[in-house]
Design an enzyme around this catalytic site. Structure first.
Site, PDB file in Angstrom:
ATOM      1  N   ILE A 291       0.854  -1.182   0.000  1.00 51.11           N
ATOM      2  CA  ILE A 291       0.000   0.000   0.000  1.00 51.11           C
ATOM      3  C   ILE A 291       0.893   1.236   0.000  1.00 51.11           C
ATOM      4  O   ILE A 291       1.504   1.590   1.004  1.00 51.11           O
ATOM      5  CB  ILE A 291      -0.938   0.012   1.230  1.00 51.11           C
ATOM      6  CG1 ILE A 291      -1.863  -1.207   1.192  1.00 51.11           C
ATOM      7  CG2 ILE A 291      -1.738   1.307   1.281  1.00 51.11           C
ATOM      8  CD1 ILE A 291      -2.767  -1.347   2.401  1.00 51.11           C
ATOM      9  N   ASP A 292       1.018   1.859  -1.185  1.00 50.35           N
ATOM     10  CA  ASP A 292       1.719   3.136  -1.296  1.00 50.35           C
ATOM     11  C   ASP A 292       0.726   4.225  -0.904  1.00 50.35           C
ATOM     12  O   ASP A 292      -0.379   4.292  -1.455  1.00 50.35           O
ATOM     13  CB  ASP A 292       2.187   3.366  -2.732  1.00 50.35           C
ATOM     14  CG  ASP A 292       3.181   2.317  -3.206  1.00 50.35           C
ATOM     15  OD1 ASP A 292       3.935   1.797  -2.370  1.00 50.35           O
ATOM     16  OD2 ASP A 292       3.188   2.022  -4.418  1.00 50.35           O
ATOM     17  N   TYR A 293       1.120   5.088   0.011  1.00 54.93           N
ATOM     18  CA  TYR A 293       0.163   6.067   0.517  1.00 54.93           C
ATOM     19  C   TYR A 293       0.823   7.407   0.782  1.00 54.93           C
ATOM     20  O   TYR A 293       2.052   7.516   0.902  1.00 54.93           O
ATOM     21  CB  TYR A 293      -0.489   5.553   1.808  1.00 54.93           C
ATOM     22  CG  TYR A 293       0.449   5.563   2.996  1.00 54.93           C
ATOM     23  CD1 TYR A 293       0.482   6.645   3.875  1.00 54.93           C
ATOM     24  CD2 TYR A 293       1.326   4.505   3.245  1.00 54.93           C
ATOM     25  CE1 TYR A 293       1.354   6.680   4.958  1.00 54.93           C
ATOM     26  CE2 TYR A 293       2.191   4.519   4.323  1.00 54.93           C
ATOM     27  CZ  TYR A 293       2.205   5.611   5.180  1.00 54.93           C
ATOM     28  OH  TYR A 293       3.075   5.645   6.237  1.00 54.93           O
TER      29      TYR A 293
ATOM     30  N   VAL B   7      -2.264   5.427  -3.318  1.00 55.37           N
ATOM     31  CA  VAL B   7      -1.983   5.761  -4.711  1.00 55.37           C
ATOM     32  C   VAL B   7      -1.248   4.594  -5.361  1.00 55.37           C
ATOM     33  O   VAL B   7      -0.704   3.717  -4.683  1.00 55.37           O
ATOM     34  CB  VAL B   7      -1.149   7.049  -4.838  1.00 55.37           C
ATOM     35  CG1 VAL B   7      -1.919   8.244  -4.309  1.00 55.37           C
ATOM     36  CG2 VAL B   7       0.169   6.908  -4.095  1.00 55.37           C
TER      37      VAL B   7
ATOM     38  N   ASN C 247       3.997   1.741   2.534  1.00 54.37           N
ATOM     39  CA  ASN C 247       5.092   2.495   1.936  1.00 54.37           C
ATOM     40  C   ASN C 247       4.720   3.976   1.878  1.00 54.37           C
ATOM     41  O   ASN C 247       3.842   4.377   1.121  1.00 54.37           O
ATOM     42  CB  ASN C 247       5.373   1.951   0.531  1.00 54.37           C
ATOM     43  CG  ASN C 247       6.629   2.557  -0.084  1.00 54.37           C
ATOM     44  OD1 ASN C 247       7.398   3.225   0.597  1.00 54.37           O
ATOM     45  ND2 ASN C 247       6.821   2.317  -1.366  1.00 54.37           N
TER      46      ASN C 247
END
Length: 263
Positions: free
Chosen positions: A129-131, A143, A173
């Site tokens: 989970i890119d955030y 995102v 992340n």
């Protein structure tokens, strides 16, 4: 996961090893295979390798590169980048990779996580989970595609869904902290810890072993991934691959866990 894990994260761009800041401005730092050899010698707990081009360009995983990395790697290896099907995950695992990470494709179709888990086992499925923080409304947003697309999903809610689908691990992340070397964002990690039971790994912002120790004191048993910390040295960011010596690493973990127990 019975103990904290300290995990180098390597980014591959156009075949080379790079490091980004805020998911942009990739700086070439060397050859991925040479980096793997060094981390072998330093007895790294695990290794994460992410092809940052694959999802953006729509390319499938570079299976030849993955095979070379897996053949050289003597520690558990997690690969991410361009994975869109359970069949691809199965092929990657067959090459000797222990974990397969998925992000953009899972955000678009969460059922993919379950399909992968059915094919390779949930212990081998990692959801990344890119955030980043919302600037106006507060909170966080997920995102994808190197932070160029808003997934329109709440990170915690998506993590809960990913676990229900069959994810065996969640990697958080932080885009805001990526490459800054100013410390981890533990706020979201603490929120997530209360909502999911699977192991959590945090990534983005570690600038020193003190940052890792602080995260262990605050979070306990958790994965602690870092990029810049293990490929740069000093304020000028000279390229130098490093990793704590085994005795120093174990002492750091023992001291941090003891301090957590005394808090």
């Amino acid at each position: 996961m019975l103990r904290p894990r300290i995990i180098p994260c390597l980014l591959v761009h156009e075949g080379g090893l790079v490091k980004t800041v805020g998911f942009g401005n990739p700086k070439y730092v060397g050859d991925p295979i040479n980096a793997v050899k060094i981390f072998n010698e330093k007895e790294s707990d695990e290794l994460i390798v992410v092809d940052i081009d694959a999802s953006v360009t729509g390319a499938e995983p570079d299976f030849q590169m993955i095979a070379h990395l897996a053949a050289e790697c003597r520690m558990p290896l997690c690969y991410g980048g361009g994975v869109k099907t359970a069949a691809q995950a199965k092929r990657i695992v067959s090459l000797g990779v222990e974990k397969v990470a998925v992000s953009a494709a899972a955000a678009e179709r969460p059922a993919l996580i379950g399909e992968m888990a059915n094919e390779v086992g949930r212990q081998s499925v990692v959801t990344v989970i890119d955030y980043k923080k919302r600037r106006l409304r507060g909170g966080y947003e997920m995102v994808t595609h190197n932070a160029t697309r808003n997934a329109k999903r709440d990170p915690v809610e998506f993590a809960i869904e990913a676990e229900a689908q069959g994810a065996g691990e969640i990697v958080l992340n932080s885009i805001d902290n990526d490459g800054k070397m100013t410390g981890y964002d533990l706020t979201l990690a603490k929120q997530l810890r209360e909502k999911v039971d699977v192991p959590i790994t945090i990534l983005g912002g570690a600038g020193s072993l003190d940052d890792i120790a602080e995260a262990i004191r605050e979070m306990g048993i958790i994965g602690l991934a870092a990029g810049s910390l293990f490929v740069f040295k000093g304020k000028l960011r000279a390229v130098l691959i490093s990793y704590p010596q085994p005795d120093a690493k174990e002492q750091l973990i023992r001291d941090a866990m003891a301090a957590r127990g005394q808090a």
